[in-house]
Design a protein around this motif. Structure first.
Motif, PDB file in Angstrom:
ATOM      1  N   GLY A  76      47.025  55.525  21.586  1.00 48.20           N
ATOM      2  CA  GLY A  76      47.025  54.273  22.330  1.00 48.20           C
ATOM      3  C   GLY A  76      45.638  53.737  22.593  1.00 48.20           C
ATOM      4  N   ALA A 166      54.601  58.163  31.865  1.00 49.47           N
ATOM      5  CA  ALA A 166      53.977  56.978  31.261  1.00 49.47           C
ATOM      6  C   ALA A 166      53.380  57.322  29.904  1.00 49.47           C
ATOM      7  N   ALA A 167      52.792  58.519  29.779  1.00 56.50           N
ATOM      8  CA  ALA A 167      52.190  58.933  28.515  1.00 56.50           C
ATOM      9  C   ALA A 167      53.228  59.026  27.416  1.00 56.50           C
ATOM     10  N   ARG A 170      54.286  55.373  26.447  1.00 59.12           N
ATOM     11  CA  ARG A 170      53.173  54.674  25.792  1.00 59.12           C
ATOM     12  C   ARG A 170      52.933  55.226  24.379  1.00 59.12           C
ATOM     13  N   HIS A 171      53.036  56.546  24.245  1.00 52.97           N
ATOM     14  CA  HIS A 171      52.736  57.173  22.962  1.00 52.97           C
ATOM     15  C   HIS A 171      53.780  56.826  21.908  1.00 52.97           C
ATOM     16  N   ARG A 174      54.743  52.487  22.631  1.00 52.13           N
ATOM     17  CA  ARG A 174      53.624  51.551  22.749  1.00 52.13           C
ATOM     18  C   ARG A 174      53.871  50.441  23.760  1.00 52.13           C
ATOM     19  N   VAL A 175      54.503  50.771  24.865  1.00 54.00           N
ATOM     20  CA  VAL A 175      54.700  49.802  25.939  1.00 54.00           C
ATOM     21  C   VAL A 175      54.408  50.475  27.272  1.00 54.00           C
ATOM     22  N   ASP A 176      54.229  49.658  28.288  1.00 52.24           N
ATOM     23  CA  ASP A 176      54.034  50.151  29.651  1.00 52.24           C
ATOM     24  C   ASP A 176      55.405  50.266  30.316  1.00 52.24           C
ATOM     25  N   SER A 179      56.522  47.783  33.118  1.00 57.12           N
ATOM     26  CA  SER A 179      56.694  46.339  32.901  1.00 57.12           C
ATOM     27  C   SER A 179      58.087  45.888  33.340  1.00 57.12           C
TER      28      SER A 179
END
Length: 209
Positions: A76, A166-167, A170-171, A174-176, A179
């Motif tokens: 990321g 979150a990791a 995200r990994h 590829r989003v938060d 959100s």
């Protein structure tokens, strides 16, 4: 059948609200059953499946969160190190987790806690996507109250779990995960009583189906 995904930060009582919603809707609550089903599909041990699960105490999310500090490969936008001695690629476990989630949604329905369910089932007709979140301070206090640990221990639990979950999202996606655009409903279950949160989710699921 009704399908609800719940993304819950630590200290928002997701493991309490999830089963209550499932009971009200008459569908299974899918949490620990998911890594068990993944282990069966892959022919590996439950311990191996849990090591790649986003909600397990020593799962892949923790590994990814720690790896962000060790430069080697891109993660990321951050260079990280991932160990190469895993018996099966992490992507295999994630793919089979997604398969179990989709099979559940297409079959008997269910309430799915974590594991990026809102992303996996983003296009599933009638699926309600819920986010449980709150300011860190209130989540720390609720964790201390519900578990009996000290406030300092609760803060460590909240911070470690936030980073790990979150990791993972995200990994692989590829989003938060925070959100609000990913969810139909975002609730602060440290301010709104748990029973009311359950009622709101059940009502929203019924209206959406």
């Amino acid at each position: 059948m009704r399908v609800v995904t719940i993304s819950a930060t630590y200290g928002t009582a997701g493991s309490v609200i999830g089963p209550a919603v499932a009971g009200r809707l008459g569908v299974p609550f899918m949490d620990r059953a998911i890594p068990g089903a993944v282990a069966d599909e892959l022919g590996c041990t439950l311990e191996e499946a849990l090591a790649h699960d986003d909600r397990a105490e020593h799962g892949l999310g923790r590994l990814l969160a720690e790896a962000m500090r060790l430069p080697t490969v891109t993660f990321g936008g951050v260079d990280v190190y991932l160990p190469g001695n895993m018996p099966l690629p992490a992507e295999d476990f994630v793919a089979h987790t997604e398969r179990v989630i989709r099979q559940t949604a297409r079959g008997q329905g269910g309430v799915i806690l974590g594991r990026a369910g809102a992303l996996v089932l983003a296009d599933h007709p009638g699926a309600l996507h819920v986010r449980l979140d709150a300011p860190s301070k209130r989540r720390v206090l609720q964790t201390a109250t519900l578990t009996g640990v000290t406030e300092r221990q609760a803060r460590r639990l909240v911070e470690d779990n936030d980073r790990a979950r979150a990791a993972y999202v995200r990994h692989f996606y590829r989003v938060d995960p925070a959100s609000p655009l990913l969810y139909h409903l975002v609730l602060d279950s440290t301010s709104i009583p748990i029973d009311t949160c359950v009622e709101l989710i059940v009502t929203a699921s019924t209206a959406l189906s």
